[in-house]
Scaffold this active site. Structure first.
Site, PDB file in Angstrom:
ATOM      1  CB  CYS A  83      -0.847   0.043   1.193  1.00  0.00           C
ATOM      2  SG  CYS A  83      -2.198  -1.227   1.146  1.00  0.00           S
ATOM      3  CB  CYS A  95      12.321   7.159  -8.090  1.00  0.00           C
ATOM      4  SG  CYS A  95      13.228   5.896  -7.415  1.00  0.00           S
TER       5      CYS A  95
END
Length: 474
Positions: free
Chosen positions: A248, A428
């Site tokens: 998640c 990132c």
């Protein structure tokens, strides 16, 4: 002869399992009888003989009345709920709504297993926790809420993660198990221990806007009995590749989606309990198994996929399976190894990576010119926050072998004004995807003119730690 040996072994397992279940039931009866004796001792002679007109307390009729008048529930169903015990593994997005509705329904004993603490990032979906409970053990936070919701029940806290070593001790005390975890290693472990201890299992998962629900090992017949319900290994004999498992935290999750799946787990638990299907009846065979799929963006949002019965050669629940309580508790079953270990990405050499603080100096020296910073997060994350001057080229657009320009040619997202030897840096969230894209670009030959191509080590996590403490953490 081999077939006869297998049949005999299956019967031995069934006999051992039945004797173990009988022993457990005797223990439960002894506890109840002892409580009755203690209650009788506490009464004075003036109070006269003990008589009970109604099977439930008057307050319970008020509390559960609306569900008792539902067809197929009734007083018998409510008494079954009161006598049942349910174990919820995981007090997160699935476990919270499941626990709330199971407690509300009046299940007599509820155990919760979780070793984590409440974090701020949990609160948008884990409805039993609150801002004031951040830093508190999730199990303690959940039981605090549930006690305020229904103080008449027995709550048992297991403030540790379920492991092969403690699984038997914890799970054997309960009638039904809910898998509310979020990783394949725990799903296989929970399924295995439920097969070994003959417990039905309700398993669910959710990610982004999708979810799935399965009822496993129902009826919970011993291994080798084809009439039992399939286990998790029957449905997923092999775990997904480790690199494909998205949490998640990485993939995102919409609160109502995981809440929907948790509520469905509670619903299936109530249905199993009130129908008296926590244990297999004599001659009972498994109903047709299915997996419920949910997608918030589909119309209709629900669809069902038919599943096969127990696999003939399943490692856990077939007559040929090698799963035993001894092999599980001894640690010889390495679930992490079975599901694969995602090692830290090490694609670039140390000299091809720079620290976040070092890049900040480059920004100051070059004043944002003569170099390019490419953020490879997906656009939805780039829109949340980004380093000044960076451009967004989502990782998903450069994964394919032909996503970049042909060998030696410049990709369209590199500005024409950028000098042939100007360095290109990638960034990132954690410094993994950036390495992959940097390597692809180097392999395309864009560094042949001496251009430096590398990434920011540890990504935007390092940027927050080394450069900008105000950087949003999501």
């Amino acid at each position: 002869m081999d077939q006869a040996t297998k049949s005999a072994e299956t019967l031995r397992r069934q006999i051992a399992a039945t004797e173990e279940e009988l022993s457990r039931l005797r223990e439960q009866l002894a506890v109840i009888e002892n409580e009755e004796v203690q209650n009788l001792k506490g009464l004075s002679l003036e109070e006269g003989p003990v008589t009970r007109k109604w099977p439930l307390e008057l307050e319970e009729y008020k509390r559960y009345g609306r569900q008792m008048i539902v067809p197929n529930i009734g007083i018998q169903g409510q008494l079954r709920l009161k006598a049942a015990s349910v174990l919820i593994v995981g007090a997160g997005g699935l476990g919270c709504p499941a626990a709330a509705y199971i407690a509300g329904a009046g299940v007599g004993t509820i155990g919760i297993v979780d070793g984590d603490v409440v974090e701020t990032s949990n609160l948008h979906r884990q409805i039993l926790h609150s801002t004031a409970k951040v830093g508190m053990k999730k199990v303690d936070s959940a039981i605090s809420f549930l006690t305020s919701l229904n103080p008449n029940l027995r709550y048992i806290a297991h403030t540790e993660h379920l492991t092969p070593q403690n699984a038997r001790e914890i799970v054997e005390k309960y009638d039904l198990v809910l898998d509310c975890t979020d990783h394949p290693t725990s799903r296989y472990l929970i399924s295995d221990i439920c097969v070994l201890l003959h417990k039905p299992l309700i398993s669910a998962s959710a990610l982004r806007t999708d979810g799935q629900l399965i009822i496993l090992n129902s009826p919970p017949l011993p291994a080798g009995d084809a009439s039992g319900g399939p286990c998790y290994r029957c449905v997923f004999p092999k775990p997904p590749p480790a690199e494909s498992v998205v949490s998640c935290g990485d993939g995102g999750i919409l609160g109502p989606v995981v809440g929907t799946m948790g509520v469905l787990q509670a619903l299936e638990a109530v249905k199993l309990i009130t129908a008296g299907k926590l244990r297999a009846a004599e001659g009972e065979k498994a109903a047709e198994a299915s997996m419920l799929l949910f997608s918030a963006n589909s119309n209709p949002p629900f669809r069902s996929v038919r599943l096969r019965a127990r696999r003939p050669k399943c490692f856990a629940c077939s007559a040929e399976g090698g799963l035993t309580l001894e092999s599980l508790s001894s640690g010889s079953l390495d679930y992490v190894l079975f599901c694969g270990v995602t090692a830290p990405v090490k694609i670039l050499r140390p000299e091809e990576r720079i620290e976040a603080s070092e890049y900040e100096k480059i920004m100051e020296e070059r004043k944002g010119k003569e170099h390019l910073l490419v953020d490879v997060r997906e656009k939805v994350q780039f829109d949340i926050c980004s380093i000044k001057g960076s451009i967004n080229v989502p990782f998903s657009t450069v994964q394919g072998s032909r996503a970049l320009a042909p060998q030696g040619e410049k990709p369209p997202w590199i500005p024409e004004s950028l000098a042939p030897d100007a360095p290109i840096y990638f960034v990132c969230r954690l410094g993994n995807d950036s390495q992959v894209v940097a390597r692809k670009l180097k392999e395309s030959g864009l560094d042949k003119e001496g251009r430096y191509i590398g990434d920011i080590k540890d990504g935007l996590k390092a940027w927050k730690e080394q450069v900008d403490s105000s950087w949003p953490e999501y």
